[in-house]
Design a protein around this motif. Structure first.
Motif, mmCIF file in Angstrom:
data_model
loop_
_atom_site.group_PDB
_atom_site.id
_atom_site.type_symbol
_atom_site.label_atom_id
_atom_site.label_comp_id
_atom_site.label_asym_id
_atom_site.label_seq_id
_atom_site.Cartn_x
_atom_site.Cartn_y
_atom_site.Cartn_z
ATOM 1 N N THR A 174 0.923 -1.153 -0.108
ATOM 2 C CA THR A 174 -0.097 0.023 -0.019
ATOM 3 C C THR A 174 0.800 1.400 -0.004
ATOM 4 N N PRO A 175 0.366 2.463 -0.864
ATOM 5 C CA PRO A 175 1.230 3.558 -0.630
ATOM 6 C C PRO A 175 1.097 4.431 0.557
ATOM 7 N N ASN A 176 2.014 5.380 1.164
ATOM 8 C CA ASN A 176 1.767 5.970 2.105
ATOM 9 C C ASN A 176 1.223 5.690 3.344
ATOM 10 N N ALA A 177 0.051 6.045 3.701
ATOM 11 C CA ALA A 177 -0.493 5.504 5.128
ATOM 12 C C ALA A 177 -1.511 4.633 4.807
ATOM 13 N N ASP A 178 -1.725 4.117 3.705
ATOM 14 C CA ASP A 178 -2.950 3.342 3.412
ATOM 15 C C ASP A 178 -2.958 2.085 3.928
ATOM 16 N N ASP A 179 -4.251 1.615 4.593
ATOM 17 C CA ASP A 179 -4.221 0.510 5.125
ATOM 18 C C ASP A 179 -4.507 -0.653 4.580
ATOM 19 N N ALA A 180 -4.495 -1.909 5.003
ATOM 20 C CA ALA A 180 -4.367 -3.179 4.036
ATOM 21 C C ALA A 180 -5.720 -3.977 4.315
ATOM 22 N N TRP A 181 -6.455 -3.361 5.259
ATOM 23 C CA TRP A 181 -7.734 -4.237 5.538
ATOM 24 C C TRP A 181 -9.002 -3.972 4.315
ATOM 25 N N SER A 182 -9.619 -4.906 4.213
ATOM 26 C CA SER A 182 -10.803 -4.906 3.482
ATOM 27 C C SER A 182 -11.906 -5.846 4.264
ATOM 28 N N ASN A 183 -13.090 -6.166 3.438
ATOM 29 C CA ASN A 183 -13.836 -7.160 4.241
ATOM 30 C C ASN A 183 -13.602 -8.750 4.064
ATOM 31 N N SER A 184 -12.621 -8.710 3.295
ATOM 32 C CA SER A 184 -12.083 -10.151 2.979
ATOM 33 C C SER A 184 -10.806 -10.177 3.483
ATOM 34 N N ARG A 185 -9.999 -9.301 3.587
ATOM 35 C CA ARG A 185 -8.448 -9.313 3.602
ATOM 36 C C ARG A 185 -8.103 -8.567 4.976
ATOM 37 N N GLN A 186 -7.118 -9.564 5.578
ATOM 38 C CA GLN A 186 -6.564 -9.025 6.763
ATOM 39 C C GLN A 186 -5.246 -9.355 6.854
ATOM 40 N N PRO A 187 -4.638 -8.121 7.480
ATOM 41 C CA PRO A 187 -3.013 -8.354 7.342
ATOM 42 C C PRO A 187 -2.415 -9.115 8.459
ATOM 43 N N VAL A 188 -1.505 -10.001 8.150
ATOM 44 C CA VAL A 188 -0.761 -10.795 9.189
ATOM 45 C C VAL A 188 0.779 -10.325 9.213
ATOM 46 N N LEU A 189 1.150 -9.376 8.625
ATOM 47 C CA LEU A 189 2.384 -8.932 8.777
ATOM 48 C C LEU A 189 2.692 -7.845 7.902
ATOM 49 N N THR A 190 3.508 -6.766 8.428
ATOM 50 C CA THR A 190 3.833 -5.610 7.538
ATOM 51 C C THR A 190 5.172 -5.154 7.885
ATOM 52 N N LEU A 191 5.946 -4.650 6.772
ATOM 53 C CA LEU A 191 7.159 -4.180 6.584
ATOM 54 C C LEU A 191 7.202 -2.812 6.251
ATOM 55 N N ASP A 192 7.591 -1.551 6.957
ATOM 56 C CA ASP A 192 7.687 -0.392 6.845
ATOM 57 C C ASP A 192 8.817 -0.003 5.798
ATOM 58 N N VAL A 193 8.158 0.601 4.485
ATOM 59 C CA VAL A 193 9.056 0.973 3.476
ATOM 60 C C VAL A 193 9.277 2.394 3.414
ATOM 61 N N TRP A 194 8.881 3.283 4.356
ATOM 62 C CA TRP A 194 9.087 4.712 4.133
ATOM 63 C C TRP A 194 10.542 4.748 4.291
ATOM 64 N N GLU A 195 11.142 5.872 3.772
ATOM 65 C CA GLU A 195 12.914 6.017 3.859
ATOM 66 C C GLU A 195 13.172 6.003 5.543
ATOM 67 N N HIS A 196 12.079 6.799 6.217
ATOM 68 C CA HIS A 196 12.451 6.890 7.724
ATOM 69 C C HIS A 196 12.823 5.551 8.359
ATOM 70 N N ALA A 197 12.426 4.418 8.088
ATOM 71 C CA ALA A 197 12.449 3.081 8.485
ATOM 72 C C ALA A 197 13.916 2.423 8.379
ATOM 73 N N TYR A 198 14.762 3.234 7.160
ATOM 74 C CA TYR A 198 15.926 2.346 7.080
ATOM 75 C C TYR A 198 17.055 3.237 6.655
ATOM 76 N N TYR A 199 16.761 4.698 6.382
ATOM 77 C CA TYR A 199 17.849 5.429 5.785
ATOM 78 C C TYR A 199 18.885 5.570 6.481
ATOM 79 N N LEU A 200 18.744 5.875 7.926
ATOM 80 C CA LEU A 200 19.906 5.954 8.781
ATOM 81 C C LEU A 200 20.952 4.890 8.850
ATOM 82 N N ASP A 201 20.393 3.741 8.815
ATOM 83 C CA ASP A 201 21.019 2.420 8.752
ATOM 84 C C ASP A 201 21.663 1.879 7.447
ATOM 85 N N TYR A 202 20.806 2.088 6.477
ATOM 86 C CA TYR A 202 20.853 1.635 5.099
ATOM 87 C C TYR A 202 21.071 2.569 3.941
#
Ligand code: MN
Length: 208
Positions: free
Chosen positions: A153-181
């Motif tokens: 999903t882009p930006n802040a968008d959630d991954a839920w729908s009536n039939s879809r449930q998130p079970v794992l997420t990984l943040d890919v915003w630059e703030h999640a990794y830029y200082l380290d990678y």
């Protein structure tokens, strides 16, 4: 986001405690990154949401209720974005565990092999989802019609729908990794998948 998933709809608009010490993810994710990511970015989403809902119809809603009430409404986009970033970050922290402390169970490996063919194929697809999310966003594993698949999903968008449930997420915003990678998003994704994911938590979401 589903209006039927009453059980998970209890997240208060507040900054939760981290489930581990700030240096527990190092060296995969440094304490410095956690300090900024949790202490500045995540906290800012909470503070902004509290500011936006004060004295409004949203004031006493849970994060999920705010998401449902604002989803798809352009005039409520700022509130939707901030509230969903609370939910997504709460979930992200729970999806991580101190370095190399959680090994995937036999049951989870068998489930991954059933739905993806092999662990390697699953890992490849999850990295691919993170790498092909242009700009900021989230890579997910979701459960839909009793089958696991990757999702993004882009930006802040959630991954839920009536039939879809998130079970794992990984943040890919630059703030999640830029200082380290710096710009090496793939190195961050590989290291997190191989050393930090709390597979027990993911499994618990699948079989909840
Ligand atoms: Mn983030």
């Amino acid at each position: 986001m589903s209006t039927e998933k009453k059980e998970w709809m209890k997240t208060p608009v507040a900054l939760p405690e981290l489930p581990w010490a700030k240096d527990a993810l190092a060296p995969v994710i440094s304490a410095n990154t956690v300090d900024f990511h949790y202490g500045k970015h995540h906290k800012a989403y909470v503070d902004k949401t509290l500011e936006l809902i004060k004295g409004t119809e949203f004031e006493h809603m849970t994060v999920e209720e705010i998401g449902i009430a604002t989803n798809g409404k352009p005039e409520k986009k700022v509130l939707y974005n901030n509230a969903m970033q609370i939910w997504n970050h709460n979930f992200y922290w729970k999806c991580l565990a101190p370095v190399d402390t959680v090994k995937h169970s036999e049951r989870l490996v068998k489930r991954i092999e059933k739905d993806f063919g092999s662990w390697e194929e699953f890992r490849k697809q999850l990295i691919q989802a993170g790498m092909t999310q242009f700009g900021s966003g989230w890579a997910w594993v979701v459960l839909e019609n009793d089958k696991l698949s990757v999702f993004k999903t882009p930006n802040a968008d959630d991954a839920w729908s009536n039939s879809r449930q998130p079970v794992l997420t990984l943040d890919v915003w630059e703030h999640a990794y830029y200082l380290d990678y710096q710009n090496k998003r793939q190195a961050y994704l590989e290291a997190v998948i191989d050393h930090l994911v709390n597979w027990d938590y993911m499994e618990a979401q699948i079989y909840a």
